[in-house]
Design a protein around this motif. Structure first.
Motif, short mmCIF file in Angstrom:
data_model
loop_
_atom_site.label_atom_id
_atom_site.label_comp_id
_atom_site.label_asym_id
_atom_site.label_seq_id
_atom_site.Cartn_x
_atom_site.Cartn_y
_atom_site.Cartn_z
N MET A 1 0.60 -48.81 13.88
CA MET A 1 -0.44 -48.23 13.01
C MET A 1 -0.13 -47.15 12.32
SD MET A 1 -4.29 -47.12 14.33
CE MET A 1 -4.66 -48.80 14.60
N ASP A 2 -0.56 -46.87 11.04
CA ASP A 2 -0.43 -45.63 10.36
C ASP A 2 -1.11 -44.66 10.85
OD1 ASP A 2 0.92 -44.16 8.09
OD2 ASP A 2 -1.06 -44.18 7.36
N ILE A 3 -0.74 -43.65 11.50
CA ILE A 3 -1.51 -42.41 12.11
C ILE A 3 -2.10 -41.68 10.81
CG2 ILE A 3 -1.11 -40.23 13.07
CD1 ILE A 3 -0.34 -42.64 14.87
N LEU A 4 -1.64 -41.45 9.61
CA LEU A 4 -2.49 -40.80 8.65
C LEU A 4 -3.66 -41.44 8.33
CD1 LEU A 4 0.59 -39.21 6.40
CD2 LEU A 4 -0.50 -38.44 8.47
N ARG A 5 -3.60 -42.74 8.27
CA ARG A 5 -4.73 -43.66 7.83
C ARG A 5 -5.75 -43.44 9.16
NH1 ARG A 5 -6.31 -49.08 8.56
NH2 ARG A 5 -4.08 -49.50 9.39
N ARG A 6 -5.25 -43.64 10.37
CA ARG A 6 -6.02 -43.86 11.47
C ARG A 6 -7.11 -42.69 11.42
NH1 ARG A 6 -3.26 -42.90 17.16
NH2 ARG A 6 -3.41 -40.83 16.19
N ASN A 8 -7.64 -40.51 9.04
CA ASN A 8 -7.95 -40.14 7.66
C ASN A 8 -7.48 -38.66 7.67
OD1 ASN A 8 -9.50 -40.18 5.28
ND2 ASN A 8 -11.19 -39.28 6.02
N SER A 57 -12.42 -42.09 9.69
CA SER A 57 -11.13 -42.57 10.42
C SER A 57 -11.27 -44.31 10.70
CB SER A 57 -11.42 -41.93 11.87
OG SER A 57 -12.61 -42.72 12.56
N ASP A 58 -10.16 -44.77 11.11
CA ASP A 58 -10.16 -46.14 11.43
C ASP A 58 -10.94 -46.46 12.77
OD1 ASP A 58 -9.60 -48.61 11.68
OD2 ASP A 58 -7.35 -48.58 11.51
N GLU A 79 -0.03 -36.73 17.62
CA GLU A 79 0.70 -37.78 16.97
C GLU A 79 0.45 -37.46 15.34
OE1 GLU A 79 -1.19 -41.36 18.30
OE2 GLU A 79 -0.06 -41.37 20.05
N ARG A 83 3.75 -36.89 13.21
CA ARG A 83 3.74 -37.61 11.91
C ARG A 83 4.24 -36.74 10.47
NH1 ARG A 83 4.47 -39.81 7.56
NH2 ARG A 83 3.58 -41.62 6.83
#
Length: 267
Positions: A1-6, A8, A57-58, A79, A83
């Motif tokens: 999972m992309d941390i930055l997207r998770r 936001n 957030s995701d 995390e 990242r």
């Protein structure tokens, strides 16, 4: 999972400057820092994010097992820092995020080099020799009310938490933020927050720490600020000329001035 997207994650400000991570409290999101960011972005690389379950957030990343403990939120912070490869970042945490910052700094001391705690509380429930501001029965009633009617709880509690009754727009903003949070996820975060007890780790903090408290705060009374200050060796305690639990919204000038003065002292 992309941390930055998770989470936001948003990065703004001076890309060459020291990193400052802004972490929101329960029921809020990164938008609550909008009055703080302009005071920082010229000189600092400003990192904002939403905890899983808040803001944009995701939500699919939410796990009751992980986020049933403050350690789960602290792991998210670590995390995000990993990242972005942050080094010696200043972690600015509001309310429960102050303690999340302490946990994150313990996990990754190379990532977090200083702490700013805004209206912190390591324990909300009174204990022998300790005043957290609430009895055990108070917290049980609060959580039962939240479980039974989250939207009603939000409408009732937001003005109390925000304080400043002469400025109802602030209470309305916090209420709207609460109501925009997924209720099931908010219930988990609420229990994690109000039942937490992180007093035993404060003595292990070894980084420069600024504690900001308000003259009147229904959630974190001044006895709590004094306790945190006494527990963290070398910390600085500032009592803002402000009321309520969210001085970065109700008294942004005073809050920002204290934060920037502290940051200048680190350089």
């Amino acid at each position: 999972m992309d941390i930055l997207r998770r989470n936001n994650v948003t990065v703004t400000g001076n890309p060459q400057g020291p990193a400052v991570v802004l972490a929101h409290g329960f029921g809020c999101d990164q938008n609550m820092w909008r009055l703080t960011v302009p005071a920082l972005e010229r000189d600092y690389r400003v990192v904002l994010f939403d905890y899983v379950g808040a803001g944009r957030s995701d939500l699919s990343a939410f796990s009751e097992e992980r986020y049933g403990s403050l350690d789960g939120y602290a792991q998210d912070v670590v995390e995000v820092c990993d990242r972005l490869d942050l080094r010696d970042a200043v972690f600015v945490g509001h309310s429960v995020s102050s303690m999340i910052g302490v946990l994150a700094a313990r996990r990754a001391p190379e990532r977090i080099g200083a702490l700013v705690m805004i209206a912190p509380s390591p324990r909300y429930i009174d204990d022998e020799g300790y005043r957290g501001g609430f009895s055990k029965e108070d917290i049980e009633e609060l959580l039962e009310s939240l479980d039974a009617n989250y939207l009603g709880w939000s409408a009732t509690m937001a003005p109390v938490i925000m304080g400043n009754p002469e400025r109802p727009d602030l209470g309305d903003e916090l209420k709207n933020s609460f109501c925009a949070t997924d209720p099931d996820m908010a219930r988990v975060f609420a229990r994690t927050t109000f039942l937490s007890d992180t007093r035993d780790i404060l003595q292990d903090v070894r980084v420069p720490t600024l504690i900001l408290e308000c003259t009147q705060d229904a959630i974190a009374p001044r006895e709590v600020g004094a306790y945190v200050h006494d527990a963290i060796r070398g910390s600085t305690l500032v009592t803002l000329d402000a009321t309520g639990h969210c001085p970065h919204l109700s008294a942004p000038e005073a809050t920002n001035a204290s934060i920037t003065e502290f940051l200048r002292g680190l350089r």
